[in-house]
Design a protein around this motif. Structure first.
Motif: not given
Ligand code: SAH
Length: 356
Positions: A81, A83, A303, A306
């Motif tokens: 993922e 970010y 976050v 991730k």
């Protein structure tokens, strides 16, 4: 020579020959490791007493253009993922960190083209202006000299760029062909030349690592004389080509931490999150083996999971304050204390070692 004699000579002369490193790393016993830890601890006490420096780690992007075989955020990992933190979010992390007592911020991320030199300069300048008493460390991979100079001029003081392995052939087993061993090493010399407090380092137990490649790592550290050295165990990530490989061991990581302290004396040496991941008290053991820095996470909790370089990374669910409190307690229980200090590198004591 016995291993204990080699350790004593390393302390007195700051160096060993390649074949002596191989012997030490290949044949050390538990008592050799404990002996090294005692010597290392005495040296770190001489420089840092029982103080442990903290760095607030802000993992600001999980995008990466590189494809390192070991790393969970490599570009080919479709399951990762991704970010990016905005400038504002990064500054909020700093604000929170400052309030908690951090005086060094480490901005780390994948090699993400979104963060152009202008964007990095803008972020660094704002932190520098807002927190003039804090040190700023960058860990954003390989860039060109001109870019590094701009970051330095904007107020960045330190740069972490693990060399990953000092053996060219081994480098080729960890990275795709498009990545250049020479460029990475060159970056380290460039960073030093510009005036950054510079950190190199490597993973312990990365696939293909041998006592011979580790001997090369120790020789490179001796040659570069960096202000910081970051080492931690390799830990496999399930979505990488190295998913089936074994993790590096606690024992070898601790032994190498001690040897680096004994060789480099005043170097800034973190007990890393990866070390805390392979053993519940890994970071405490790291400090007791001669490390003197911890780097709690300041990234927003949303976050943290991730930024998964490896599996089972610790501290991904806690707020920054909890992380700092937890580490402060851990350090206190082993007789050390976390300090609110920039923790800059200091010159060596004149009586220590031979300094060639
Ligand atoms: N992109 C930056 C930051 C890299 S992440 C750079 O190139 O310097 C920081 C470090 O995490 C890497 O240098 C690597 O040594 C370590 N790392 C990456 N994957 C890992 C893994 N699977 N296990 C342990 N450490 C890992």
């Amino acid at each position: 020579m016995t291993n204990v004699e080699l350790i004593d000579r390393l302390e007195a002369e700051d160096r060993l020959a390649a074949n002596e490193w191989v012997q030490l790393i290949d044949s050390y016993s538990t008592s050799d490791r404990e002996y090294a830890a005692v010597r290392a601890r005495e040296i770190s006490h001489r420089y840092f007493e029982n103080k442990v420096y903290t760095r607030g780690l802000i993992e600001f992007t999980s995008y990466c253009r590189n494809d390192c075989y070991y790393c969970g955020i490599r570009r080919s990992n479709q399951s990762a993922e991704r970010y990016r933190l905005t400038e504002e979010q990064i500054l909020q992390c700093c604000e929170e960190g400052y309030r908690l007592g951090f005086r060094t911020f480490v901005l780390q991320g994948g090699e993400d083209g979104y963060y152009t030199d202008d964007r990095i300069v803008s972020i660094v300048s704002k932190i520098h202006t807002g927190y003039p008493d804090c040190a700023i460390t960058l860990s954003i991979g390989e860039r060109e000299e001109e870019s590094y100079r701009r970051y330095f001029d904007a107020g960045a003081n330190r740069y972490l760029l693990r060399h990953e392995t000092a053996d060219r052939e081994h480098y080729g087993k960890l990275h795709p062909e498009e990545m250049s061993f020479d460029h990475r090493i060159e970056c380290l010399y460039t960073l030093r030349k510009i005036g950054f407090q510079t950190g190199c380092g490597f993973m312990v137990g990365s696939p293909g690592q041998t006592p011979e490649t580790l001997a090369q790592d120790m020789l490179l550290i001796r040659k570069l004389h960096p202000q910081m050295v970051g080492i931690g165990p390799f830990i496999p990530h399930k979505d990488t080509p190295f998913r089936g490989e074994a993790a590096g061991t606690l024992e070898l990581t601790l032994f190498l931490l001690s040897l680096i302290r004994i060789m480099e004396k005043n170097v800034l040496l973190p007990a890393t999150t990866a070390l805390g991941t392979i053993a519940p008290d890994g970071r405490e053991q790291g400090i007791l083996a001669g490390a003197n820095v911890v780097m709690p996470n300041l990234s927003p909790v949303a976050v943290r999971k991730k930024y998964a370089l490896y599996d089972n990374k610790i501290c991904t669910g806690e707020e920054a304050a909890e992380c700092r409190g937890c580490l402060a307690g851990r350090m206190q229980r082993i007789g050390y204390r976390i300090v609110s200090d920039r923790g800059d590198w200091k010159e060596r004591k004149e009586t220590d070692g031979v300094q060639v």
